[in-house]
Scaffold this active site. Structure first.
Site, PDB file in Angstrom:
ATOM      1  N   PHE A 165      10.379   2.736  -3.421  1.00 13.11           N
ATOM      2  CA  PHE A 165      11.051   2.923  -2.660  1.00 13.11           C
ATOM      3  C   PHE A 165      11.831   3.728  -1.024  1.00 13.11           C
ATOM      4  O   PHE A 165      12.686   4.007  -1.060  1.00 13.11           O
ATOM      5  CB  PHE A 165      12.206   1.848  -2.622  1.00 13.11           C
ATOM      6  CG  PHE A 165      12.896   1.099  -1.993  1.00 13.11           C
ATOM      7  CD1 PHE A 165      12.229  -0.572  -1.385  1.00 13.11           C
ATOM      8  CD2 PHE A 165      14.516   1.015  -2.113  1.00 13.11           C
ATOM      9  CE1 PHE A 165      12.991  -0.280  -0.646  1.00 13.11           C
ATOM     10  CE2 PHE A 165      15.008   0.264  -0.881  1.00 13.11           C
ATOM     11  CZ  PHE A 165      15.034  -0.726  -0.397  1.00 13.11           C
ATOM     12  N   THR A 214       4.442   4.466  -3.815  1.00 10.78           N
ATOM     13  CA  THR A 214       4.779   5.990  -4.117  1.00 10.78           C
ATOM     14  C   THR A 214       4.515   6.555  -3.438  1.00 10.78           C
ATOM     15  O   THR A 214       3.019   6.566  -2.601  1.00 10.78           O
ATOM     16  CB  THR A 214       4.498   5.736  -5.492  1.00 10.78           C
ATOM     17  OG1 THR A 214       3.220   5.681  -6.127  1.00 10.78           O
ATOM     18  CG2 THR A 214       5.014   4.748  -6.284  1.00 10.78           C
ATOM     19  N   LYS A 221      -2.578   6.909  -0.700  1.00  7.11           N
ATOM     20  CA  LYS A 221      -4.041   7.132  -0.141  1.00  7.11           C
ATOM     21  C   LYS A 221      -4.895   8.247  -1.303  1.00  7.11           C
ATOM     22  O   LYS A 221      -6.123   7.849  -1.581  1.00  7.11           O
ATOM     23  CB  LYS A 221      -4.149   8.010   1.131  1.00  7.11           C
ATOM     24  CG  LYS A 221      -3.736   8.163   2.604  1.00  7.11           C
ATOM     25  CD  LYS A 221      -4.187   8.695   3.695  1.00  7.11           C
ATOM     26  CE  LYS A 221      -3.282   8.588   4.837  1.00  7.11           C
ATOM     27  NZ  LYS A 221      -1.609   7.948   4.852  1.00  7.11           N
ATOM     28  N   GLY A 279      10.969  13.010  14.853  1.00  5.82           N
ATOM     29  CA  GLY A 279      10.128  12.307  13.740  1.00  5.82           C
ATOM     30  C   GLY A 279       8.751  11.960  13.387  1.00  5.82           C
ATOM     31  O   GLY A 279       8.514  11.198  12.592  1.00  5.82           O
ATOM     32  N   GLU A 290       6.277  15.770  10.017  1.00  5.43           N
ATOM     33  CA  GLU A 290       6.802  16.277   8.970  1.00  5.43           C
ATOM     34  C   GLU A 290       7.289  17.614   8.967  1.00  5.43           C
ATOM     35  O   GLU A 290       7.366  18.409   9.313  1.00  5.43           O
ATOM     36  CB  GLU A 290       6.252  16.169   7.577  1.00  5.43           C
ATOM     37  CG  GLU A 290       5.180  14.541   7.401  1.00  5.43           C
ATOM     38  CD  GLU A 290       5.815  13.819   6.908  1.00  5.43           C
ATOM     39  OE1 GLU A 290       6.754  14.143   6.072  1.00  5.43           O
ATOM     40  OE2 GLU A 290       6.013  12.484   6.860  1.00  5.43           O
ATOM     41  N   ASP A 342      -5.201  14.691   6.346  1.00  8.77           N
ATOM     42  CA  ASP A 342      -4.895  13.433   7.259  1.00  8.77           C
ATOM     43  C   ASP A 342      -5.701  12.481   7.527  1.00  8.77           C
ATOM     44  O   ASP A 342      -6.266  11.789   7.706  1.00  8.77           O
ATOM     45  CB  ASP A 342      -3.883  13.355   7.790  1.00  8.77           C
ATOM     46  CG  ASP A 342      -3.230  11.554   7.881  1.00  8.77           C
ATOM     47  OD1 ASP A 342      -3.050  11.458   7.168  1.00  8.77           O
ATOM     48  OD2 ASP A 342      -3.566  11.184   9.035  1.00  8.77           O
ATOM     49  N   LYS A 360      -8.540   9.508   5.930  1.00  8.37           N
ATOM     50  CA  LYS A 360      -8.655   8.311   6.427  1.00  8.37           C
ATOM     51  C   LYS A 360      -9.914   8.586   6.524  1.00  8.37           C
ATOM     52  O   LYS A 360     -10.442   7.064   6.123  1.00  8.37           O
ATOM     53  CB  LYS A 360      -7.950   8.260   7.385  1.00  8.37           C
ATOM     54  CG  LYS A 360      -6.187   8.902   7.703  1.00  8.37           C
ATOM     55  CD  LYS A 360      -5.560   8.138   8.718  1.00  8.37           C
ATOM     56  CE  LYS A 360      -4.216   7.975   8.405  1.00  8.37           C
ATOM     57  NZ  LYS A 360      -3.284   8.621   9.807  1.00  8.37           N
TER      58      LYS A 360
HETATM   59  N1  LIG Z   1       5.460   7.059   5.969  1.00  8.70           N
HETATM   60  C1  LIG Z   1       4.614   6.796   6.857  1.00  8.70           C
HETATM   61  O1  LIG Z   1       5.014   6.269   7.793  1.00  8.70           O
HETATM   62  C2  LIG Z   1       2.759   6.364   6.396  1.00  8.70           C
HETATM   63  C3  LIG Z   1       1.938   5.678   6.874  1.00  8.70           C
HETATM   64  C4  LIG Z   1       1.251   4.927   6.150  1.00  8.70           C
HETATM   65  C5  LIG Z   1       0.983   5.438   4.783  1.00  8.70           C
HETATM   66  N2  LIG Z   1       1.995   5.858   3.488  1.00  8.70           N
HETATM   67  C6  LIG Z   1       2.043   6.578   2.553  1.00  8.70           C
HETATM   68  O2  LIG Z   1       2.795   5.207   1.970  1.00  8.70           O
HETATM   69  C7  LIG Z   1       3.463   6.033   0.872  1.00  8.70           C
HETATM   70  C8  LIG Z   1       5.099   5.414   0.905  1.00  8.70           C
HETATM   71  O3  LIG Z   1       5.288   6.397   2.143  1.00  8.70           O
HETATM   72  P1  LIG Z   1       7.181   6.492   1.939  1.00  8.70           P
HETATM   73  O4  LIG Z   1       7.038   7.669   3.361  1.00  8.70           O
HETATM   74  O5  LIG Z   1       7.747   5.735   2.197  1.00  8.70           O
HETATM   75  O6  LIG Z   1       6.881   7.407   0.597  1.00  8.70           O
HETATM   76  P2  LIG Z   1       7.881   8.924  -0.287  1.00  8.70           P
HETATM   77  O7  LIG Z   1       9.062   8.488   0.599  1.00  8.70           O
HETATM   78  O8  LIG Z   1       7.483   9.585  -0.522  1.00  8.70           O
HETATM   79  O9  LIG Z   1       8.418   7.677  -1.294  1.00  8.70           O
HETATM   80  C9  LIG Z   1       8.013   7.157  -2.294  1.00  8.70           C
HETATM   81  C10 LIG Z   1       8.592   6.361  -3.475  1.00  8.70           C
HETATM   82  O10 LIG Z   1       8.202   6.294  -4.365  1.00  8.70           O
HETATM   83  C11 LIG Z   1       8.719   6.488  -5.260  1.00  8.70           C
HETATM   84  N3  LIG Z   1       8.077   6.966  -6.974  1.00  8.70           N
HETATM   85  C12 LIG Z   1       7.789   7.895  -6.983  1.00  8.70           C
HETATM   86  N4  LIG Z   1       7.081   8.092  -8.113  1.00  8.70           N
HETATM   87  C13 LIG Z   1       7.210   6.907  -8.702  1.00  8.70           C
HETATM   88  C14 LIG Z   1       6.735   6.101  -9.553  1.00  8.70           C
HETATM   89  N5  LIG Z   1       6.975   7.531 -11.000  1.00  8.70           N
HETATM   90  N6  LIG Z   1       7.299   5.363 -10.144  1.00  8.70           N
HETATM   91  C15 LIG Z   1       8.631   4.326  -9.015  1.00  8.70           C
HETATM   92  N7  LIG Z   1       8.564   4.595  -7.983  1.00  8.70           N
HETATM   93  C16 LIG Z   1       8.342   5.855  -7.748  1.00  8.70           C
HETATM   94  C17 LIG Z   1       9.895   7.721  -4.838  1.00  8.70           C
HETATM   95  O11 LIG Z   1      10.663   6.542  -5.683  1.00  8.70           O
HETATM   96  P3  LIG Z   1      12.465   8.079  -5.255  1.00  8.70           P
HETATM   97  O12 LIG Z   1      13.258   6.482  -4.532  1.00  8.70           O
HETATM   98  O13 LIG Z   1      13.390   7.326  -6.857  1.00  8.70           O
HETATM   99  O14 LIG Z   1      12.081   8.669  -5.546  1.00  8.70           O
HETATM  100  C18 LIG Z   1      10.176   7.040  -3.564  1.00  8.70           C
HETATM  101  O15 LIG Z   1      10.873   5.621  -3.865  1.00  8.70           O
HETATM  102  C19 LIG Z   1       3.021   7.121   0.524  1.00  8.70           C
HETATM  103  O16 LIG Z   1       1.610   6.928  -0.601  1.00  8.70           O
HETATM  104  C20 LIG Z   1       2.039   7.606   1.771  1.00  8.70           C
HETATM  105  O17 LIG Z   1       1.182   8.344   1.862  1.00  8.70           O
HETATM  106  C21 LIG Z   1       2.929   6.055   4.564  1.00  8.70           C
END
Ligand SMILES: NC(=O)c1ccc[n+]([C@@H]2O[C@H](COP(=O)([O-])OP(=O)(O)OC[C@H]3O[C@@H](n4cnc5c(N)ncnc54)[C@H](OP(=O)(O)O)[C@@H]3O)[C@@H](O)[C@H]2O)c1
Length: 338
Positions: free
Chosen positions: A11, A94, A123, A204, A207, A218, A222
């Site tokens: 989340f 996650t 990924k 934004g 990172e 990245d 992909k």
């Molecule tokens: N951000 C983007 O624009 C984007 C685009 C494409 C793909 N992605 C991919 O999508 C995924 C999510 O991205 P994000 O930016 O939302 O990631 P993020 O900010 O790293 O958030 C990850 C979430 O996963 C939770 N988590 C970690 N370990 C866990 C576990 N063992 N059990 C349950 N929950 C767990 C974390 O919990 P806590 O809240 O408790 O820390 C956090 O809520 C990543 O793999 C990323 O590479 C992201």
């Protein structure tokens, strides 16, 4: 109406955008697709949120409740949760770990073993365990969908797999990373690499630690996912020649610009002598190149095929909301035969 149990694990920005989108699109999903999503649970690393079944799982009050820590409880095991209800879709969002694939690998495997389809943007597990996870899915007559992991809202996988079905794709070239494309676009407009990076971070787009993007990783990941999905080739990062954009000088950009050209970070999959070559590197494109006009944080991909010619797609949002929208699209495509 098809009722689909849904569990969201993770989340962060993407998980949150996904839940918000499910709420916003609830009516449309019912009307246009005959799909009713039943959100069973949201899981974070140590806590879980259960929407109240009496008030319907997707409603506007939900986001307010989600933001209140008193509604989050100690997390039960994922296995236990997946066995509580008839199976549906696990959204796995996650954090991505490219060295271990965890925790996503365990989550995806558990979901498939318990009869749940998986839609993920993560990924790491796919890079390392693509074949194994897809075999488990096939053995259980389930699907893993991962548009969100390849280029978010740019539908690269769908075009490659569905729209070009039957054609032989012999080369794919892509600008697959919005951050690097933004930096190069701004350098082309006359500012330095560090100024462009700072600007991207302020907006934004990049990172705080931009190395994963600017060093080309990245894009390489992909490419590896596209190679696995479209060519059944499992590539590791060591199989890909990777050069990022950190060493590009303003002089090189200006020189290209003077000749009416642009430097772009291109990912390329190419069949040479029956083997698949993969590389990521900055290349100088002239205006005849189909990706020349892909500027800012946009992305684009060109497929080169035998009987369908050359096909380019450009655009698609690449922020968390774009990734979430790609995941919702994957769910719709799991249940609707168009
Ligand atoms: N951000 C983007 O624009 C984007 C685009 C494409 C793909 N992605 C991919 O999508 C995924 C999510 O991205 P994000 O930016 O939302 O990631 P993020 O900010 O790293 O958030 C990850 C979430 O996963 C939770 N988590 C970690 N370990 C866990 C576990 N063992 N059990 C349950 N929950 C767990 C974390 O919990 P806590 O809240 O408790 O820390 C956090 O809520 C990543 O793999 C990323 O590479 C992201």
């Amino acid at each position: 109406m098809k009722h689909i149990p849904v569990v969201v694990i993770g989340f962060g920005p993407v998980g949150r955008a996904l839940v918000k989108l499910m709420i916003e699109k609830e009516g449309e999903l019912k009307q246009r697709y005959n799909l009713s999503l039943d959100l069973k649970c949201i899981l974070r690393s140590s806590v879980a949120f259960f929407p109240s079944p009496s008030s319907g799982s997707l409603n506007l009050d939900l986001l307010e409740k989600i933001d209140n820590p008193i509604f989050w409880h100690e997390k039960p095991s994922l296995d236990y949760l997946l066995r509580l209800t008839p199976p549906g879709v696990l959204f796995e969002v996650t954090s991505s770990d490219l060295k271990t694939g965890q925790p996503g690998y365990d989550h995806i495997k558990k979901a498939l073993i318990n009869g749940w389809h998986v839609v993920t943007a993560n990924k790491g597990p796919l890079l390392l365990y693509f074949q194994e996870l897809h075999k488990i899915a096939r053995d259980n007559k389930l699907k893993i969908k991962f548009s969100g992991a390849t280029a978010a809202a740019l539908p690269v996988l769908d075009v490659g797999k569905i729209c070009l079905a039957g054609a032989r794709i012999f080369k794919i070239e892509g600008i697959l990373n919005g951050t690097t494309n933004y930096i190069l676009t701004r350098m082309n407009e006359g500012i330095s690499y560090s100024e462009a990076l700072l600007e991207a971070q302020r907006k934004g787009i990049a990172e705080k630690n931009p190395s994963y993007d600017v060093e080309g990783l990245d894009t390489a990941v992909k490419l590896a996912l596209l190679a696995a999905a479209l060519f059944d080739f499992q590539l590791g990062l060591n199989d890909i020649e990777i050069t990022g954009i950190t060493r590009i000088t303003p002089e090189e950009v200006a020189q290209a610009s003077k000749q009416g050209k642009k430097i772009k970070l291109l990912g390329c999959l190419n069949f040479e002598d029956n083997s698949l070559k993969a590389r990521v590197r900055p290349e100088v494109l002239d205006p005849n190149h189909p990706l020349y006009f892909v500027d800012g944080s946009n992305k684009g991909v060109t497929f080169f095929t035998d009987f369908m010619g050359e096909l380019t797609i450009i655009g698609g949002k690449s922020d968390p909301r774009g990734a979430a929208a790609a995941m919702l699209k994957d769910l719709i495509n799991l249940y609707c035969n168009f």
